[in-house]
Design a protein around this motif. Structure first.
Motif, PDB file in Angstrom:
ATOM      1  N   TYR A 255       2.265   1.777  -3.273  1.00 51.12           N
ATOM      2  CA  TYR A 255       1.270   2.096  -4.469  1.00 51.12           C
ATOM      3  C   TYR A 255       1.163   3.825  -4.135  1.00 51.12           C
ATOM      4  O   TYR A 255       1.016   4.302  -5.058  1.00 51.12           O
ATOM      5  N   LEU A 256       1.048   4.072  -2.815  1.00 45.42           N
ATOM      6  CA  LEU A 256       0.747   5.634  -2.633  1.00 45.42           C
ATOM      7  C   LEU A 256       1.999   6.370  -3.167  1.00 45.42           C
ATOM      8  O   LEU A 256       1.933   7.562  -3.530  1.00 45.42           O
TER       9      LEU A 256
ATOM     10  N   GLY B 133       0.643  -1.027   0.069  1.00 43.72           N
ATOM     11  CA  GLY B 133       0.241  -0.067   0.135  1.00 43.72           C
ATOM     12  C   GLY B 133       0.916   1.122   0.060  1.00 43.72           C
ATOM     13  O   GLY B 133       0.648   2.244  -0.627  1.00 43.72           O
TER      14      GLY B 133
END
Length: 87
Positions: free
Chosen positions: A50-51, A47
């Motif tokens: 991805y950010l 995550g």
């Protein structure tokens, strides 16, 4: 979604094991706690990657996951050790 979860468990088991190897000292946690900590680290690390926008660079994702796995194993080990020291 299922492939993501399976990938997190597999990479989490590897990251958790490597995290235990990197972390100095003896960790008084079992294999299930190691895999669980690694799985959480793998999911959160993916995550974060991805950010930050570097999901196309797999080695950076693995580095983030490994750093988080070391932290997660340390936290779980400290929680487990504090329970045993109270007895």
């Amino acid at each position: 979604m299922l492939y993501f979860l399976i990938g997190c468990v597999i990479s989490g088991a590897i990251a958790g094991g490597l995290g235990r190897l990197i972390l100095p000292g003896r960790q008084e946690i079992g294999w299930f706690a190691t895999i669980a900590a690694g799985t959480v680290a793998a999911a959160v690390g993916t995550g974060i990657a991805y950010l930050l926008g570097f999901t196309d660079k797999a080695w950076l994702v693995l580095v983030v996951q490994l750093l988080l796995a070391v932290g997660c194993v340390a936290v779980v080990s400290n929680m487990s050790g504090s329970k045993k020291s109270r007895s």
